[in-house]
Design a protein around this motif. Structure first.
Motif, PDB file in Angstrom:
ATOM      1  N   ASP A 248       0.830  -1.209   0.000  1.00 54.91           N
ATOM      2  CA  ASP A 248       0.000   0.000   0.000  1.00 54.91           C
ATOM      3  C   ASP A 248       0.866   1.263   0.000  1.00 54.91           C
ATOM      4  OD1 ASP A 248      -2.256  -1.583   0.050  1.00 54.91           O
ATOM      5  OD2 ASP A 248      -2.646  -1.283   2.195  1.00 54.91           O
ATOM      6  N   LEU A 249       1.937   1.230   0.786  1.00 54.72           N
ATOM      7  CA  LEU A 249       2.822   2.390   0.873  1.00 54.72           C
ATOM      8  C   LEU A 249       3.485   2.660  -0.471  1.00 54.72           C
ATOM      9  CD1 LEU A 249       4.212   4.584   2.557  1.00 54.72           C
ATOM     10  CD2 LEU A 249       5.936   2.870   3.181  1.00 54.72           C
ATOM     11  N   LEU A 250       4.005   1.628  -1.112  1.00 54.21           N
ATOM     12  CA  LEU A 250       4.642   1.811  -2.417  1.00 54.21           C
ATOM     13  C   LEU A 250       3.636   2.288  -3.457  1.00 54.21           C
ATOM     14  CD1 LEU A 250       7.045   1.726  -4.289  1.00 54.21           C
ATOM     15  CD2 LEU A 250       6.648  -0.734  -4.582  1.00 54.21           C
ATOM     16  N   GLN A 251       2.459   1.692  -3.464  1.00 52.40           N
ATOM     17  CA  GLN A 251       1.409   2.092  -4.404  1.00 52.40           C
ATOM     18  C   GLN A 251       1.037   3.564  -4.203  1.00 52.40           C
ATOM     19  OE1 GLN A 251      -0.121  -0.125  -6.572  1.00 52.40           O
ATOM     20  NE2 GLN A 251      -1.529   1.349  -7.439  1.00 52.40           N
ATOM     21  N   THR A 252       0.894   3.969  -2.963  1.00 55.83           N
ATOM     22  CA  THR A 252       0.554   5.361  -2.658  1.00 55.83           C
ATOM     23  C   THR A 252       1.667   6.301  -3.105  1.00 55.83           C
ATOM     24  OG1 THR A 252      -0.799   4.666  -0.785  1.00 55.83           O
ATOM     25  CG2 THR A 252      -0.062   6.951  -0.799  1.00 55.83           C
ATOM     26  N   ALA A 253       2.908   5.914  -2.832  1.00 53.20           N
ATOM     27  CA  ALA A 253       4.041   6.760  -3.225  1.00 53.20           C
ATOM     28  C   ALA A 253       4.125   6.901  -4.740  1.00 53.20           C
ATOM     29  CB  ALA A 253       5.336   6.177  -2.672  1.00 53.20           C
ATOM     30  N   LEU A 254       3.919   5.806  -5.464  1.00 50.39           N
ATOM     31  CA  LEU A 254       3.955   5.878  -6.927  1.00 50.39           C
ATOM     32  C   LEU A 254       2.798   6.722  -7.465  1.00 50.39           C
ATOM     33  CD1 LEU A 254       4.975   2.209  -7.787  1.00 50.39           C
ATOM     34  CD2 LEU A 254       6.387   4.267  -8.025  1.00 50.39           C
ATOM     35  N   ALA A 255       1.641   6.596  -6.852  1.00 44.74           N
ATOM     36  CA  ALA A 255       0.492   7.392  -7.283  1.00 44.74           C
ATOM     37  C   ALA A 255       0.736   8.885  -7.022  1.00 44.74           C
ATOM     38  CB  ALA A 255      -0.767   6.935  -6.557  1.00 44.74           C
ATOM     39  N   ARG A 256       1.386   9.194  -5.923  1.00 48.18           N
ATOM     40  CA  ARG A 256       1.684  10.597  -5.614  1.00 48.18           C
ATOM     41  C   ARG A 256       2.800  11.141  -6.511  1.00 48.18           C
ATOM     42  NH1 ARG A 256       1.219  10.896   0.987  1.00 48.18           N
ATOM     43  NH2 ARG A 256      -1.029  10.536   1.035  1.00 48.18           N
ATOM     44  N   ALA A 257       3.691  10.282  -6.964  1.00 46.58           N
ATOM     45  CA  ALA A 257       4.786  10.717  -7.841  1.00 46.58           C
ATOM     46  C   ALA A 257       4.320  10.910  -9.285  1.00 46.58           C
ATOM     47  CB  ALA A 257       5.928   9.708  -7.793  1.00 46.58           C
ATOM     48  N   TRP A 258       3.294  10.188  -9.687  1.00 43.15           N
ATOM     49  CA  TRP A 258       2.847  10.209 -11.080  1.00 43.15           C
ATOM     50  C   TRP A 258       2.543  11.604 -11.618  1.00 43.15           C
ATOM     51  CZ3 TRP A 258       3.360   7.749 -15.287  1.00 43.15           C
ATOM     52  CH2 TRP A 258       2.519   7.995 -16.370  1.00 43.15           C
ATOM     53  N   PRO A 259       1.826  12.465 -10.912  1.00 45.08           N
ATOM     54  CA  PRO A 259       1.542  13.803 -11.456  1.00 45.08           C
ATOM     55  C   PRO A 259       2.810  14.636 -11.706  1.00 45.08           C
ATOM     56  CG  PRO A 259       0.120  13.360  -9.587  1.00 45.08           C
ATOM     57  CD  PRO A 259       1.123  12.257  -9.641  1.00 45.08           C
ATOM     58  N   HIS A 260       3.908  14.299 -11.046  1.00 46.51           N
ATOM     59  CA  HIS A 260       5.157  15.048 -11.167  1.00 46.51           C
ATOM     60  C   HIS A 260       6.169  14.343 -12.063  1.00 46.51           C
ATOM     61  CE1 HIS A 260       3.525  17.394  -7.879  1.00 46.51           C
ATOM     62  NE2 HIS A 260       3.305  16.259  -7.234  1.00 46.51           N
ATOM     63  N   TRP A 261       5.744  13.267 -12.722  1.00 47.86           N
ATOM     64  CA  TRP A 261       6.673  12.411 -13.455  1.00 47.86           C
ATOM     65  C   TRP A 261       7.418  13.166 -14.560  1.00 47.86           C
ATOM     66  CZ3 TRP A 261       8.505   8.275 -11.541  1.00 47.86           C
ATOM     67  CH2 TRP A 261       9.287   7.451 -12.333  1.00 47.86           C
ATOM     68  N   SER A 262       6.747  14.064 -15.264  1.00 47.48           N
ATOM     69  CA  SER A 262       7.428  14.793 -16.338  1.00 47.48           C
ATOM     70  C   SER A 262       8.593  15.621 -15.802  1.00 47.48           C
ATOM     71  CB  SER A 262       6.436  15.689 -17.077  1.00 47.48           C
ATOM     72  OG  SER A 262       5.914  16.664 -16.199  1.00 47.48           O
ATOM     73  N   ARG A 263       8.498  16.054 -14.568  1.00 47.15           N
ATOM     74  CA  ARG A 263       9.555  16.851 -13.948  1.00 47.15           C
ATOM     75  C   ARG A 263      10.667  15.977 -13.374  1.00 47.15           C
ATOM     76  NH1 ARG A 263       9.488  18.671  -8.451  1.00 47.15           N
ATOM     77  NH2 ARG A 263       7.371  17.888  -8.432  1.00 47.15           N
ATOM     78  N   ILE A 264      10.339  14.797 -12.857  1.00 48.95           N
ATOM     79  CA  ILE A 264      11.332  13.993 -12.122  1.00 48.95           C
ATOM     80  C   ILE A 264      11.922  12.839 -12.910  1.00 48.95           C
ATOM     81  CG2 ILE A 264      10.326  14.554  -9.893  1.00 48.95           C
ATOM     82  CD1 ILE A 264       9.115  11.716  -9.882  1.00 48.95           C
ATOM     83  N   HIS A 265      11.323  12.432 -14.023  1.00 55.03           N
ATOM     84  CA  HIS A 265      11.763  11.196 -14.675  1.00 55.03           C
ATOM     85  C   HIS A 265      13.185  11.259 -15.212  1.00 55.03           C
ATOM     86  CE1 HIS A 265      10.737  13.106 -18.506  1.00 55.03           C
ATOM     87  NE2 HIS A 265      11.401  12.129 -19.106  1.00 55.03           N
ATOM     88  N   ASP A 266      13.701  12.441 -15.541  1.00 53.42           N
ATOM     89  CA  ASP A 266      15.074  12.559 -16.032  1.00 53.42           C
ATOM     90  C   ASP A 266      16.077  12.812 -14.912  1.00 53.42           C
ATOM     91  OD1 ASP A 266      14.439  12.119 -18.694  1.00 53.42           O
ATOM     92  OD2 ASP A 266      14.036  14.242 -19.067  1.00 53.42           O
ATOM     93  N   GLN A 267      15.588  13.029 -13.701  1.00 52.21           N
ATOM     94  CA  GLN A 267      16.489  13.323 -12.587  1.00 52.21           C
ATOM     95  C   GLN A 267      16.700  12.053 -11.755  1.00 52.21           C
ATOM     96  OE1 GLN A 267      14.593  16.637 -10.754  1.00 52.21           O
ATOM     97  NE2 GLN A 267      14.983  17.977 -12.489  1.00 52.21           N
TER      98      GLN A 267
END
Length: 167
Positions: free
Chosen positions: A24-43
């Motif tokens: 659940d924790l990993l799923q929640t963290a990935l769901a929270r990261a998804w909206p910011h993915w365009s900003r973080i995926h290259d970092q």
């Protein structure tokens, strides 16, 4: 993230001490990261997701009711918590499963730590992060990481010594 998900799930398990809560924790963290993915995926997306896991775990911990605690040994729990745990002597063989009880004792001791201490131990010693990276992931100062790690390791040493005396 597909390649790093198993490692992140192990970290989540170390933070929560429970397989289902870790998922659940990993799923929640990935769901929270998804909206910011365009900003973080290259970092550093793994560091970002790990930071979200640590912060989410801390918020869940502060809200969670801890009145009940599951036990592995129902007979001992029914007899009373003050009874001494008597374990049979382990044979000295080359059995690959020989260290499992020790790992379970350590996992139990890790789960007993306060959440910030557990986070420090997991991030510093399991994830092998530096003090600065751990402080950044936890959103605290480096001094806090050092003091919480020292307190956690002292508690873990005490727990391991206590287990050794029981055996």
């Amino acid at each position: 993230m597909t390649q790093r998900s198993p490692a992140l799930l192990r970290t989540a398990w170390m933070l929560t001490g429970d397989a289902h809560t870790a998922e659940d924790l990993l799923q929640t963290a990935l769901a929270r990261a998804w909206p910011h993915w365009s900003r973080i995926h290259d970092q550093h997306p793994e560091a970002y997701v790990r930071r979200v896991m640590v912060r989410t775990n801390a918020s869940w911990w502060s809200r969670r009711w801890r009145g009940e605690r599951p036990t592995e040994d129902l007979a001992r729990a029914a007899a009373g918590a003050g009874d001494r745990d008597v374990r049979p002597a382990r044979p000295e063989t080359d059995d690959p499963q020989r260290g499992i009880p020790d790992r379970l004792d350590l996992a139990r001791a890790l789960r007993a730590l306060p959440v910030r201490q557990r986070q420090c131990v997991v991030l510093r010693h399991f994830e092998d992060l530096s003090v600065a990276d751990t402080a950044r992931a936890m959103g605290c100062s480096e001094g806090t990481v050092k003091s919480q790690t020292a307190k956690a390791l002292a508690s873990l040493r005490t727990a391991v010594e206590r287990e050794e005396n029981v055996r």
